[in-house]
Design an enzyme around this catalytic site. Sequence first.
Site, PDB file in Angstrom:
ATOM      1  N   TYR A  74      -7.186   7.746   4.117  1.00 40.91           N
ATOM      2  CA  TYR A  74      -6.933   6.714   5.130  1.00 40.91           C
ATOM      3  C   TYR A  74      -6.602   7.370   6.460  1.00 40.91           C
ATOM      4  CZ  TYR A  74      -7.334   1.850   4.249  1.00 40.91           C
ATOM      5  OH  TYR A  74      -7.859   0.601   4.118  1.00 40.91           O
ATOM      6  N   GLU A  93      -6.224   5.466   9.875  1.00 39.28           N
ATOM      7  CA  GLU A  93      -6.170   4.501  10.974  1.00 39.28           C
ATOM      8  C   GLU A  93      -5.739   5.193  12.262  1.00 39.28           C
ATOM      9  OE1 GLU A  93      -3.716   1.225   9.801  1.00 39.28           O
ATOM     10  OE2 GLU A  93      -5.242   0.424   8.463  1.00 39.28           O
TER      11      GLU A  93
END
Length: 416
Positions: A53, A55
């Site tokens: 991940y 972001e």
Amino acid sequence: MADLPLTEVDPEIAECIRDEEKRQHEKLRLIPSENYATRAVMEACGSVLNNKYSEGYAGKRYYEGQQNIDKVEQLAIERLKKLYGVDHANVQPYSGSPANLGVYFAFCKPGDTIMGMGLPSGGHLTHGWKVSISGKYFNAIQYGVRREDHRIDFDEVAKLAREHKPKLLFCGATAYPRVVDFPKFAEIAREVGSILVADIAHISGLVAGGSHPSPVGHAEVISSTTHKTLRGPRGGMILCNDEHKKAIDRAVFPGLQGGPHNGTTAGIAIAAKLAMADDFKAYAHAIVDNSRTLADTLVSRGFDLVTGGSDNHLILIDLTNKDVPGKVAAQALDRAGMVANYNSVPFDTRKPFDPSGIRLGTPAITSRGMGADEMKRLGNWMADVVEDTENEGLITRIAGEIKDLCDQFPAPGVRL
Ligand SMILES: *Cc1c(COP(=O)(O)O)cnc(C)c1O
């Protein structure tokens, strides 16, 4: 189960993939939006990058552990900047449609006026067509092509732009066989104060390889897929100048999306690297040469091509004079090993789900290394099938000949 191969974990899905590999090998892929991603791109997409991940953007992430991901994303960005000659690239959009939604979100509020080419003329759903979010959340004005020659009607574009003053003017198409005149669009956008967005989803590989003029310097924002002529992974990108960098990045994240698909980002970096090589330039020119040769062969067999021919990778055939609906033709061609799609033609009198045309293109068959001789054979096979769509004997014979041809031109990235 965690370390077992797919064939053991899920034989049903493994078999579907094996059958799809066989289908992709032994049929001619003529859908102009499809291609064969290279093996290196496929490896990146199926790698451990899938698990991370990240972001945010390089250097400003919301999770730790980005030592390698930041490098991957920066490589993708730097390569695209160099490949296209732009100030900035955002490589996070999940695909072409989210890339366009990111562009809307960067510059528009709901209800604002936007303008794009209508779907019936060859525009994309996301350029303001009524069933799409782009047509429902914005006041979408649609331009089209001229009735006489099916080319973009710049008098209409200018007239509508002056009347409606759209915030965004989209150019670029999904079923238009000719060069998009970016300077002309830019002139109109400048006059009325619109931001010109060039959606090069279909032609990004042609632009990269120099076989279609570039929108850089004309369009302030450029959106694209990465999996069509660019031959990368299933993904999207937005290119822009420094002025719009902040707005675009904010719109994609946190405006529209969460974590980027890092395997895809790596695939985009690889595709951009490959697109800078000389053999990609040759590939991009061969796509257009093949499309012209195929178009000429089809015309010589009495087909009515929209605009009379092709300057890019794509051909749109109006089958009205052959008295065969597009869907019947596309299904017969598929049985014979030629996979195209049925498509509306400009001013079609038939319904969108049962239109008058078929759309085809040369990116994938050119990736297999096919050239002029194969295009001539293909055009003649197409004519034979379309003129006799219920002759299963003929269709079976051609399917066999096509399989033999496909054996001589293996598809990149497809293992058997
Ligand atoms: C294919 C295409 C898109 C959308 O891409 P997806 O990846 O299918 O969402 C957008 N614009 C144009 C012009 C296209 O041809």
